[in-house]
Design a protein around this motif. Sequence first.
Motif, short mmCIF file in Angstrom:
data_model
loop_
_atom_site.label_atom_id
_atom_site.label_comp_id
_atom_site.label_asym_id
_atom_site.label_seq_id
_atom_site.Cartn_x
_atom_site.Cartn_y
_atom_site.Cartn_z
N ASP A 25 -10.93 -19.37 -77.06
CA ASP A 25 -11.27 -18.18 -76.90
C ASP A 25 -9.69 -17.25 -77.42
OD1 ASP A 25 -11.45 -15.54 -76.36
OD2 ASP A 25 -12.57 -15.68 -74.33
N ASN A 30 -15.23 -19.64 -74.43
CA ASN A 30 -15.35 -20.61 -75.30
C ASN A 30 -15.53 -22.05 -74.71
OD1 ASN A 30 -15.53 -18.76 -77.27
ND2 ASN A 30 -13.81 -19.72 -78.48
N LYS A 31 -16.25 -23.15 -75.00
CA LYS A 31 -16.15 -24.24 -74.79
C LYS A 31 -14.94 -24.94 -75.61
CE LYS A 31 -19.95 -26.93 -74.12
NZ LYS A 31 -21.03 -27.84 -74.05
N ASN A 49 -10.77 -24.65 -80.43
CA ASN A 49 -11.99 -23.68 -80.03
C ASN A 49 -11.50 -22.64 -78.92
OD1 ASN A 49 -14.33 -22.72 -80.94
ND2 ASN A 49 -15.23 -23.57 -78.77
#
Length: 90
Positions: free
Chosen positions: A9, A70-71, A7
């Motif tokens: 970015d 993003n996380k 996940n």
Amino acid sequence: MKILIRNLDRETTEQELTEAFEKFGKVQSCDIVKEKHNGLSKGFGFVEMPKPGDAKAAVKSLNDTMLGANKIRVKYAVDKAVDASQDNSK
């Protein structure tokens, strides 16, 4: 130890990823996986850290934290070749 980061970015650079992990120890290598046809990030990558204790601290501390927009999800990478050879249930 090899660590999988998901996940990411799409704008996150290998330098940014390295810097995030260097807070926990030496980073041996850092690779963001990219599309072959356009060179854009696929949104995941790998970091290798030589000391297991440093890797464990990084995984525990960085999982579910923000990097860029993003996380990220951070866990130990599993070698598919080794994983497949150990599956004798089939």
